[in-house]
Design a protein around this motif. Structure first.
Motif, mmCIF file in Angstrom:
data_model
loop_
_atom_site.group_PDB
_atom_site.id
_atom_site.type_symbol
_atom_site.label_atom_id
_atom_site.label_comp_id
_atom_site.label_asym_id
_atom_site.label_seq_id
_atom_site.Cartn_x
_atom_site.Cartn_y
_atom_site.Cartn_z
ATOM 1 N N ALA A 81 -40.638 -5.528 -35.915
ATOM 2 C CA ALA A 81 -40.769 -6.397 -34.483
ATOM 3 C C ALA A 81 -39.420 -7.059 -34.205
ATOM 4 C CB ALA A 81 -41.276 -7.940 -35.016
ATOM 5 N N SER A 82 -38.147 -6.850 -34.936
ATOM 6 C CA SER A 82 -36.987 -7.454 -35.099
ATOM 7 C C SER A 82 -36.543 -6.363 -33.726
ATOM 8 C CB SER A 82 -36.980 -8.051 -35.880
ATOM 9 O OG SER A 82 -36.989 -8.858 -36.658
ATOM 10 N N ALA A 83 -36.790 -5.502 -34.337
ATOM 11 C CA ALA A 83 -36.374 -4.078 -33.632
ATOM 12 C C ALA A 83 -36.389 -3.480 -31.627
ATOM 13 C CB ALA A 83 -36.483 -2.585 -34.154
ATOM 14 N N TYR A 104 -40.053 -15.182 -30.281
ATOM 15 C CA TYR A 104 -41.194 -14.085 -29.574
ATOM 16 C C TYR A 104 -41.833 -13.814 -29.979
ATOM 17 C CZ TYR A 104 -35.973 -13.381 -27.175
ATOM 18 O OH TYR A 104 -35.212 -13.232 -26.606
ATOM 19 N N GLN A 105 -42.880 -13.314 -30.518
ATOM 20 C CA GLN A 105 -43.944 -13.095 -30.885
ATOM 21 C C GLN A 105 -44.505 -11.996 -30.386
ATOM 22 O OE1 GLN A 105 -47.335 -16.473 -32.154
ATOM 23 N NE2 GLN A 105 -48.528 -14.282 -32.561
ATOM 24 N N VAL A 106 -44.590 -11.404 -31.500
ATOM 25 C CA VAL A 106 -44.691 -9.495 -31.218
ATOM 26 C C VAL A 106 -45.328 -8.736 -32.158
ATOM 27 C CG1 VAL A 106 -43.770 -7.819 -31.394
ATOM 28 C CG2 VAL A 106 -42.237 -9.290 -30.653
ATOM 29 N N ASP A 107 -46.533 -8.456 -31.968
ATOM 30 C CA ASP A 107 -47.982 -7.625 -31.778
ATOM 31 C C ASP A 107 -46.889 -6.183 -32.882
ATOM 32 O OD1 ASP A 107 -49.655 -9.396 -32.630
ATOM 33 O OD2 ASP A 107 -50.694 -8.317 -30.470
ATOM 34 N N ALA A 108 -46.739 -6.047 -33.691
ATOM 35 C CA ALA A 108 -46.065 -4.415 -34.657
ATOM 36 C C ALA A 108 -46.922 -3.649 -35.301
ATOM 37 C CB ALA A 108 -45.319 -4.594 -35.479
ATOM 38 N N PHE A 109 -46.393 -2.327 -35.355
ATOM 39 C CA PHE A 109 -47.445 -1.044 -35.499
ATOM 40 C C PHE A 109 -48.530 -1.074 -33.852
ATOM 41 C CE2 PHE A 109 -45.579 -2.288 -39.327
ATOM 42 C CZ PHE A 109 -44.859 -0.937 -39.636
ATOM 43 N N ASN A 153 -50.082 -5.923 -36.474
ATOM 44 C CA ASN A 153 -50.005 -6.971 -37.398
ATOM 45 C C ASN A 153 -48.984 -8.227 -36.692
ATOM 46 O OD1 ASN A 153 -49.270 -8.480 -39.196
ATOM 47 N ND2 ASN A 153 -48.930 -7.402 -41.101
ATOM 48 N N PRO A 154 -49.156 -9.596 -36.250
ATOM 49 C CA PRO A 154 -48.367 -10.548 -35.488
ATOM 50 C C PRO A 154 -46.960 -10.928 -36.339
ATOM 51 C CG PRO A 154 -50.387 -11.850 -36.161
ATOM 52 C CD PRO A 154 -50.715 -9.675 -36.379
ATOM 53 N N ALA A 155 -45.469 -10.616 -35.052
ATOM 54 C CA ALA A 155 -45.038 -11.056 -36.207
ATOM 55 C C ALA A 155 -43.710 -12.445 -35.229
ATOM 56 C CB ALA A 155 -44.022 -10.271 -37.373
ATOM 57 N N ALA A 156 -43.334 -13.493 -36.086
ATOM 58 C CA ALA A 156 -42.463 -14.318 -34.938
ATOM 59 C C ALA A 156 -41.196 -13.184 -35.014
ATOM 60 C CB ALA A 156 -42.714 -15.682 -35.224
ATOM 61 N N VAL A 157 -40.308 -14.102 -34.541
ATOM 62 C CA VAL A 157 -38.888 -13.149 -34.442
ATOM 63 C C VAL A 157 -38.288 -14.479 -34.392
ATOM 64 C CG1 VAL A 157 -37.412 -12.106 -33.860
ATOM 65 C CG2 VAL A 157 -39.224 -10.898 -34.743
#
Length: 262
Positions: free
Chosen positions: A78-80, A7-12, A20-24
């Protein structure tokens, strides 16, 4: 072959292409460290979070494109979101076991609130050529175990910085946080540069706010603060000092969902 959900999620962020994009990536066990590092380098995001279920909790590790790190705020957020919106819809709290101890994240309507350890900082001698690297003279320089913190005179100076990234990479801390009193509606603003970790500028940095929150709480005499990280993408955080720890609150937006075959 390993088939790994990603999953790629834009956090904050409250909209796509901000924060900030993160991969989970969800696994039944952690693969070899070298393979995790190669996956993070291939993803080429500031952080890749690797999740492994462990009873009603999850084990969590974070990798930049070049190294494993002991704490990452935006990839935890993002993991949450992945756990509570995709893996276990309806769940309202999750605990991640990590190198920084157990990290609790709870859901509040459309946002998530992380509970993190605060970071202790002390006054520090400025690194050689810090002002030249930044193109601005700090009014105060602090340090914690991970970063230098350069306090500048105002938000506009922080926003306008175009620093010498190569010079920052030569400093004897993994990263450089730059901060100043905020312009309305923010209590403070910041930016974060970590080229030594493969991140020239991080869009929004939870770990940095573990030190910034107690710093600005003491100076502004308030325990709830509204912060903005003034990167090109930008991101907003609600920061709280609670029982000696730091709560960081923000929203997440899903960008990509798929599978990786290795």
């Amino acid at each position: 072959m390993h088939v790994i959900p990603i999953y790629q999620v834009d956090a904050f962020a409250s909209r796509l292409f901000a924060g900030n994009p993160a991969a989970v990536m969800l696994m039944d066990r952690f693969l070899d460290d070298s393979l995790l590092q190669n996956i993070a380098a291939e993803n080429n995001l500031a952080e890749t979070a690797f999740l492994v279920p462990d009873g009603d909790r999850y084990r969590l590790r974070w990798f930049t494109p070049t190294t494993e790190v002991p704490l990452c705020g935006h990839a935890t957020l993002a993991s949450a979101a992945v756990v509570m919106e995709r893996l276990e819809p309806g769940r309202v709290e999750v605990v991640f076991e990590s190198a920084s101890g157990p990290l609790t994240v709870r859901r509040t309507q459309a946002r998530y609130v992380m509970n993190f350890p605060s970071r202790q900082f002390v006054a520090a001698t400025p690194p050689r050529d810090l002002a030249e690297a930044l193109g601005a003279v700090p009014v105060e320089v602090l340090a914690d175990a991970f970063n230098y913190i350069a306090v500048l005179k105002d938000a506009q100076t922080v926003r306008a910085l175009s620093p010498d990234i190569a010079a920052i990479a030569r400093m004897d801390r993994a990263g450089l946080v730059v901060t100043a009193p905020g312009d309305a509606p923010y209590d403070f603003v910041s930016r974060y540069f970590a080229p030594a970790k493969g991140i020239p500028e991080d869009p929004v940095t939870g770990g940095a706010h573990c030190a910034l929150t107690p710093y600005w709480a003491a100076r502004l005499n308030k325990t709830t603060l509204f912060a903005f990280q003034a990167s090109r993408r930008g991101g907003e955080l609600v920061c709280r000092l609670v029982d000696g720890r730091v709560e960081l609150e923000g929203a997440c937006v899903f960008y990509l969902e798929g599978k990786v075959a290795i």
